[in-house]
Design an enzyme around this catalytic site. Structure first.
Site: not given
Lengths: 283, 283
Positions: B146, B202, B178, B31
């Site tokens: 992702k 990411l 993260e 996505y």
């Protein structure tokens, strides 16, 4: 095909999964694959216990698991699957809600979907054995939760297929844990070995049955994963799973093991499991 | 709401995701969340490059990314989102096929779904800052993809919410990597720090923009994750993401940092990013 969706039986083609279903958006759900022999569900309680565990771990609420057995039976009946073998696939997600990562409002109903299909087991593979390959385990660290986020399993399974192997075995930190859709057992120094049921493997139903059978047959066994070093010295190996039952491994990463034949302990367990399920067939 | 589904624009409520969609069954998809300012897409090329990378890594074929920008613009137009801010959510899965782990037959068309919604940014949070908490990183080891298998992110995000924190920061092997839906930056000894763009985080679009801005502002920076030991000594910290832009962190696991105020380097970057997007608004 008649499927089950949120309390109703309907034509599978009529089912509408919302693009806002958290199963679609987040892989925020669980699944089970159950097996029937002549209409009788194999180890239903173990499947339901694992599902209850997964729901608890993911904190998905609002599911009445007490109805699951009857629902599965009804799916078999409605699809004319009471004769022969079948698998029942069940998926539960956290339901439909506007896309935010955290849980939706309390009371949001989970999504329940299930379908059944005929299983025509391969009769040759349990006799001949299969080749497997190893892959680096890239999965998350909660493999004990039978969650639908299976991208790593998909990639591993594809890697196996492209090497003409039946299954890919995940290796993490030097330990051979399980397959992309099966558990794995090894025999080393006449001791049956499989990874301990911690958070890094799925606590397979057939795995539990195999350990039970091993105990009843007096086969020495230990829940402790073999290492890469040990794999080079195993006498036997096999895969275990609801759909495949027990499949002997005869090749690992291109190297023949067990003389290219199912080993004796593997055969004893394979036949004991077959005896168990044959009992379901005729009872 | 008008959404996009497999080549067509239609009422979102009319979209039928199949229960056999591999996005639903396996989390086998990707996505993107893109952002528009007054109808202008922010850093479209970076989003498309990341999407192309993810498709390549997951080996999902048959997607023409060249149409994505126009599709997103059309979604904004059809939903009257050319004024103000909006987010465009795009999801691509490996398509619909009978459930087996390995890839479906070549030529199986991927599923493409997209929708847009108005974004009303919180004006106070970038000025006040937010509290965050740390969680053990239970995700897979390909966080650079992702992918939609986000159960670990869901659980982390929920854990943060229940502690009245805005975000949960993943800590793996002592490294603060993260957030569950954002990247994180720290300032220590006047050096801006964020985890290196390897397979454990990411590669955020806003993260890349922040590093670019830091370089142009002469702020010393290093792509190297801070450790638990170092976190106790940071002067500043902030979150970065497409939806939140830059949000100062003022509390970590209940401990106030930066005197409970956004720090000076954080504010410079926050304002520089705002200046950049303001340019989009008026151009």
């Amino acid at each position: 095909m008649i499927a089950y969706y949120n309390g109703h039986f309907c034509d599978k083609a009529a089912i509408v999964i919302s693009p806002d279903d958290r199963g679609f958006l987040f892989g925020d759900g669980l699944y089970e694959v159950m097996r029937s022999y002549e209409g009788k569900l194999f180890e239903l309680e173990l499947h339901l216990a694992r599902l209850a565990y997964g729901l608890d771990q993911l904190r998905i609420t609002g599911v009445d698991l007490g109805q699951t057995g009857a629902m599965a039976q009804e799916l078999l009946l409605k699809n004319s699957l009471l004769q022969g073998d079948a698998t029942i696939y069940l998926q539960i997600t956290r339901g439909v809600a506007e896309r935010v990562h955290h849980f939706p409002a309390a009371g949001t109903p989970p999504t329940l979907y299930a379908c059944a299909r005929r299983l025509s087991p391969n009769r040759e593979l349990p006799l001949q054995g299969v080749p497997v390959v190893s892959v680096a385990d890239q999965r998350w660290s909660r493999c004990d939760i039978k969650a639908t986020g299976l991208a790593a399993n998909v990639l591993a399974s594809q890697a196996a297929k492209e090497k003409n192997a039946f299954e890919a075995l995940f290796v993490r930190g030097g330990f051979w844990l399980e397959g992309s859709r099966t558990n794995v057992f090894f025999v080393k120094n006449n001791v049956l070995r499989t990874a301990a049921a911690d958070q890094f493997i799925l606590h397979g139903v057939t795995r539990a049955v195999v350990l039970r059978l091993a105990r009843s047959l007096g086969i020495e066994n230990r829940e402790s994963a073999v290492t890469t070093e040990e794999v080079a010295q195993v006498e036997e190996a096999f895969l275990a799973g609801t759909t495949i039952e027990i499949l002997p491994i005869i090749k690992i990463d291109g190297r023949t093991i067990s003389g290219g034949q199912p080993g004796p302990i593997t055969c004893r367990l394979r036949d004991a499991l077959r005896h168990l399920t044959a009992g379901l067939r005729v009872s």
